[in-house]
Design a protein around this motif. Structure first.
Motif, mmCIF file in Angstrom:
data_model
loop_
_atom_site.group_PDB
_atom_site.id
_atom_site.type_symbol
_atom_site.label_atom_id
_atom_site.label_comp_id
_atom_site.label_asym_id
_atom_site.label_seq_id
_atom_site.Cartn_x
_atom_site.Cartn_y
_atom_site.Cartn_z
ATOM 1 N N ALA A 31 0.893 -1.205 0.032
ATOM 2 C CA ALA A 31 -0.014 -0.067 -0.098
ATOM 3 C C ALA A 31 0.802 1.163 0.032
ATOM 4 C CB ALA A 31 -1.011 -0.096 0.986
ATOM 5 N N SER A 77 -8.838 5.051 -9.199
ATOM 6 C CA SER A 77 -8.100 5.513 -7.591
ATOM 7 C C SER A 77 -6.962 4.385 -7.536
ATOM 8 C CB SER A 77 -9.094 5.401 -6.601
ATOM 9 O OG SER A 77 -9.536 4.267 -6.400
ATOM 10 N N ASP A 79 -6.947 2.826 -4.688
ATOM 11 C CA ASP A 79 -7.567 1.802 -4.020
ATOM 12 C C ASP A 79 -7.944 0.877 -5.150
ATOM 13 O OD1 ASP A 79 -7.447 2.980 -1.367
ATOM 14 O OD2 ASP A 79 -9.290 4.085 -1.610
ATOM 15 N N THR A 80 -8.431 1.139 -6.021
ATOM 16 C CA THR A 80 -8.881 0.260 -7.315
ATOM 17 C C THR A 80 -7.741 -0.674 -7.911
ATOM 18 O OG1 THR A 80 -8.957 1.938 -8.965
ATOM 19 C CG2 THR A 80 -10.979 1.479 -7.870
ATOM 20 N N SER A 89 -6.560 -3.070 1.261
ATOM 21 C CA SER A 89 -6.282 -1.779 2.122
ATOM 22 C C SER A 89 -5.030 -0.968 1.794
ATOM 23 C CB SER A 89 -6.092 -2.239 3.660
ATOM 24 O OG SER A 89 -5.014 -3.113 3.727
ATOM 25 N N VAL A 90 -5.489 0.241 1.237
ATOM 26 C CA VAL A 90 -4.440 1.200 0.930
ATOM 27 C C VAL A 90 -4.576 2.200 1.641
ATOM 28 C CG1 VAL A 90 -3.743 2.613 -0.921
ATOM 29 C CG2 VAL A 90 -4.481 0.461 -1.358
#
Length: 90
Positions: A31, A77, A79-80, A89-90
Motif C-alpha cells: 500500500a 483510484s 484503491d482500485t 487496504s491502501v
C-alpha cells in the motif's frame, strides 16, 4: 548437566547475539509502495499509464512488475489498483 557448563554456553550464545550484524530493515507495505509510485498522478489512469507513472516516480522494480500484471482498462483510484492486485487496504 553441569550448571557451570550451562552458564558458559549461555554466555557464549549471548555474546554471539550481541555481535550480530546490522539491524533488520522494516518491510515496506505494498500500500505504501503504491502511494509512492503514484505520487502526483491524476486518476483515472490506464494500466499502461500506471506503469509509466510508477517508473517516472522510480518505484521499486517489484512494484513495476506487479503493475504489469494488471488487466487492461482504466483505474479510477489507487484503491482500485490495490484491489486489482489483491491488496484491499491502501
Amino acid at each position: 548437566m553441569n550448571d557451570d557448563m550451562t552458564r558458559e554456553r549461555l554466555g557464549l550464545g549471548l555474546q554471539e547475539v550481541e555481535l550480530s550484524p546490522a539491524p533488520l530493515t522494516p518491510v515496506v507495505s505494498l500500500a505504501h509502495s503504491l502511494q509512492q509510485a503514484f505520487r502526483g498522478a491524476v486518476f483515472p489512469l490506464t494500466a499502461e499509464q500506471l506503469v509509466w507513472v510508477a517508473r517516472e516516480n522510480e518505484a521499486p522494480s517489484h512494484v513495476v512488475s506487479l503493475l504489469g500484471t494488471l488487466p487492461r482498462g482504466r483505474f479510477p483510484s489507487v484503491d482500485t489498483v490495490a484491489l486489482a492486485l489483491g491488496n484491499a487496504s491502501v
